[in-house]
Design a protein around this motif. Sequence first.
Motif, mmCIF file in Angstrom:
data_model
loop_
_atom_site.group_PDB
_atom_site.id
_atom_site.type_symbol
_atom_site.label_atom_id
_atom_site.label_comp_id
_atom_site.label_asym_id
_atom_site.label_seq_id
_atom_site.Cartn_x
_atom_site.Cartn_y
_atom_site.Cartn_z
ATOM 1 N N PHE A 56 0.819 -1.210 0.000
ATOM 2 C CA PHE A 56 0.000 0.000 0.000
ATOM 3 C C PHE A 56 0.857 1.266 0.000
ATOM 4 C CE2 PHE A 56 -4.179 -1.750 2.037
ATOM 5 C CZ PHE A 56 -4.510 -2.342 0.833
ATOM 6 N N SER A 57 2.034 1.198 0.593
ATOM 7 C CA SER A 57 2.904 2.379 0.659
ATOM 8 C C SER A 57 3.343 2.856 -0.729
ATOM 9 C CB SER A 57 4.130 2.089 1.528
ATOM 10 O OG SER A 57 4.864 0.991 1.002
ATOM 11 N N ALA A 58 3.191 2.019 -1.743
ATOM 12 C CA ALA A 58 3.571 2.396 -3.112
ATOM 13 C C ALA A 58 2.486 3.221 -3.810
ATOM 14 C CB ALA A 58 3.869 1.149 -3.937
ATOM 15 N N ILE A 59 1.315 3.343 -3.183
ATOM 16 C CA ILE A 59 0.208 4.088 -3.786
ATOM 17 C C ILE A 59 0.379 5.572 -3.480
ATOM 18 C CG2 ILE A 59 -2.288 4.411 -3.839
ATOM 19 C CD1 ILE A 59 -2.569 1.467 -3.002
ATOM 20 N N ARG A 60 0.502 6.356 -4.538
ATOM 21 C CA ARG A 60 0.673 7.798 -4.369
ATOM 22 C C ARG A 60 -0.686 8.492 -4.343
ATOM 23 N NH1 ARG A 60 5.179 8.778 -9.021
ATOM 24 N NH2 ARG A 60 3.482 7.821 -10.207
ATOM 25 N N PRO A 61 -0.808 9.554 -3.559
ATOM 26 C CA PRO A 61 -2.072 10.299 -3.514
ATOM 27 C C PRO A 61 -2.442 10.867 -4.891
ATOM 28 C CG PRO A 61 -0.628 10.954 -1.709
ATOM 29 C CD PRO A 61 0.195 10.102 -2.634
ATOM 30 N N GLY A 62 -3.741 11.029 -5.106
ATOM 31 C CA GLY A 62 -4.219 11.674 -6.317
ATOM 32 C C GLY A 62 -4.513 10.752 -7.478
ATOM 33 N N GLY A 63 -4.188 9.477 -7.356
ATOM 34 C CA GLY A 63 -4.422 8.526 -8.436
ATOM 35 C C GLY A 63 -5.802 7.903 -8.368
ATOM 36 N N VAL A 64 -5.957 6.814 -9.108
ATOM 37 C CA VAL A 64 -7.217 6.075 -9.158
ATOM 38 C C VAL A 64 -7.028 4.752 -8.435
ATOM 39 C CG1 VAL A 64 -8.953 5.056 -10.678
ATOM 40 C CG2 VAL A 64 -7.699 7.097 -11.420
ATOM 41 N N LEU A 65 -7.983 4.415 -7.583
ATOM 42 C CA LEU A 65 -7.995 3.107 -6.917
ATOM 43 C C LEU A 65 -9.122 2.269 -7.490
ATOM 44 C CD1 LEU A 65 -7.723 3.880 -3.079
ATOM 45 C CD2 LEU A 65 -5.876 3.380 -4.675
ATOM 46 N N LEU A 66 -8.876 0.978 -7.641
ATOM 47 C CA LEU A 66 -9.945 0.050 -8.002
ATOM 48 C C LEU A 66 -9.964 -1.077 -6.978
ATOM 49 C CD1 LEU A 66 -11.365 -1.131 -11.258
ATOM 50 C CD2 LEU A 66 -10.573 -2.907 -9.697
ATOM 51 N N ILE A 67 -11.147 -1.317 -6.416
ATOM 52 C CA ILE A 67 -11.322 -2.343 -5.388
ATOM 53 C C ILE A 67 -12.235 -3.441 -5.948
ATOM 54 C CG2 ILE A 67 -12.107 -2.826 -3.043
ATOM 55 C CD1 ILE A 67 -11.842 0.292 -2.590
ATOM 56 N N PRO A 68 -11.696 -4.632 -6.200
ATOM 57 C CA PRO A 68 -12.530 -5.724 -6.705
ATOM 58 C C PRO A 68 -13.323 -6.382 -5.579
ATOM 59 C CG PRO A 68 -10.304 -6.500 -6.393
ATOM 60 C CD PRO A 68 -10.303 -5.032 -6.037
ATOM 61 N N GLY A 69 -14.207 -7.272 -5.966
ATOM 62 C CA GLY A 69 -14.928 -8.071 -4.984
ATOM 63 C C GLY A 69 -14.332 -9.462 -4.901
ATOM 64 N N GLY A 70 -15.139 -10.389 -4.425
ATOM 65 C CA GLY A 70 -14.687 -11.760 -4.247
ATOM 66 C C GLY A 70 -14.943 -12.217 -2.824
ATOM 67 N N TYR A 71 -14.790 -13.521 -2.607
ATOM 68 C CA TYR A 71 -15.063 -14.065 -1.271
ATOM 69 C C TYR A 71 -14.130 -13.497 -0.211
ATOM 70 C CZ TYR A 71 -18.513 -17.243 -3.117
ATOM 71 O OH TYR A 71 -19.652 -17.750 -3.706
ATOM 72 N N GLY A 72 -12.957 -13.037 -0.615
ATOM 73 C CA GLY A 72 -12.024 -12.453 0.346
ATOM 74 C C GLY A 72 -12.535 -11.187 1.005
ATOM 75 N N THR A 73 -13.542 -10.544 0.417
ATOM 76 C CA THR A 73 -14.080 -9.326 1.021
ATOM 77 C C THR A 73 -14.759 -9.614 2.357
ATOM 78 O OG1 THR A 73 -16.178 -9.537 -0.190
ATOM 79 C CG2 THR A 73 -14.451 -8.170 -1.198
ATOM 80 N N ARG A 74 -15.327 -10.818 2.500
ATOM 81 C CA ARG A 74 -16.101 -11.135 3.720
ATOM 82 C C ARG A 74 -15.237 -11.012 4.970
ATOM 83 N NH1 ARG A 74 -17.845 -12.302 -0.992
ATOM 84 N NH2 ARG A 74 -19.784 -13.417 -1.275
ATOM 85 N N LYS A 75 -14.025 -11.552 4.900
ATOM 86 C CA LYS A 75 -13.116 -11.496 6.045
ATOM 87 C C LYS A 75 -12.670 -10.056 6.314
ATOM 88 C CE LYS A 75 -8.667 -13.341 7.603
ATOM 89 N NZ LYS A 75 -7.511 -14.203 7.245
ATOM 90 N N LEU A 76 -12.372 -9.313 5.247
ATOM 91 C CA LEU A 76 -11.859 -7.950 5.401
ATOM 92 C C LEU A 76 -12.913 -6.982 5.933
ATOM 93 C CD1 LEU A 76 -9.662 -7.681 2.190
ATOM 94 C CD2 LEU A 76 -8.905 -8.084 4.551
ATOM 95 N N MET A 77 -14.183 -7.289 5.708
ATOM 96 C CA MET A 77 -15.245 -6.414 6.215
ATOM 97 C C MET A 77 -15.284 -6.400 7.740
ATOM 98 S SD MET A 77 -18.510 -6.513 3.662
ATOM 99 C CE MET A 77 -18.550 -8.188 3.094
ATOM 100 N N ASP A 78 -14.647 -7.392 8.359
ATOM 101 C CA ASP A 78 -14.591 -7.462 9.822
ATOM 102 C C ASP A 78 -13.198 -7.143 10.359
ATOM 103 O OD1 ASP A 78 -17.308 -8.216 10.138
ATOM 104 O OD2 ASP A 78 -16.806 -10.282 9.601
ATOM 105 N N ASP A 79 -12.377 -6.479 9.548
ATOM 106 C CA ASP A 79 -11.005 -6.149 9.931
ATOM 107 C C ASP A 79 -10.860 -4.630 10.033
ATOM 108 O OD1 ASP A 79 -8.265 -5.596 10.024
ATOM 109 O OD2 ASP A 79 -7.725 -7.235 8.681
ATOM 110 N N PRO A 80 -11.014 -4.063 11.245
ATOM 111 C CA PRO A 80 -10.993 -2.600 11.403
ATOM 112 C C PRO A 80 -9.695 -1.953 10.917
ATOM 113 C CG PRO A 80 -11.681 -3.683 13.440
ATOM 114 C CD PRO A 80 -11.226 -4.761 12.519
ATOM 115 N N LYS A 81 -8.571 -2.608 11.115
ATOM 116 C CA LYS A 81 -7.294 -2.051 10.677
ATOM 117 C C LYS A 81 -7.247 -1.928 9.160
ATOM 118 C CE LYS A 81 -2.285 -2.818 10.794
ATOM 119 N NZ LYS A 81 -1.204 -3.739 11.180
#
Length: 196
Positions: A56-81
């Motif tokens: 994540f540290s390689a992502i520079r401000p001002g660009g475009v982010l794309l967030i895909p879906g998938g079964y992995g989202t279920r676990k991350l939805m409960d990860d506050p960090k």
Amino acid sequence: MKDFSIIVFDGFETLDAMGPAEIIGVMPDRFHLQFCSQSGGLIRSDQNIRVDTEPFSAIRPGGVLLIPGGYGTRKLMDDPKYLELLKVLSQDAGLVLTVCTGSALFAKTGLLDGRAATSNKLLFSLAQAAGPDVLWRRQARWVQDGKYYTSSGVTAGMDMTLGFVSDTVGRAAARKVAHALEYLWNEDRDSDPFAN
């Protein structure tokens, strides 16, 4: 040239990320495409495709982010960090695009509250539960509200990405890319045959 960072995580849906990557990748003069994950390194999709990522540290401000879906989202939805990291990255981004249940994950940051959005129709209740204050639209291939684009399931991410190209580069450029890929672009964001 604008950075286009695709955020991946274990269990992401392959086409959610790779469809938009194919579209953005044919315009290297306009976009710098990169795959990023929380710590970098190899990430596996739900279909067991391995992707070498930057942190994540390689992502520079001002660009475009794309967030895909998938079964992995279920676990991350409960990860506050993770959600806090995603929120900060999204606040710093110029634009944020989500595909499928990526909008449900993104809704957990609170940044979609009070905004129009859509998600995979087969998992629409998951998105609604993740973001009860989001103005969810069932009849939509993709939705744009401010700097946020959200799309329906899987292939809708390609339609949305071409819509993003149309909005930022021009409709002729988007049509040229779709033609080069031999892809039948659904240009009407409100035409969603899967909504019923």
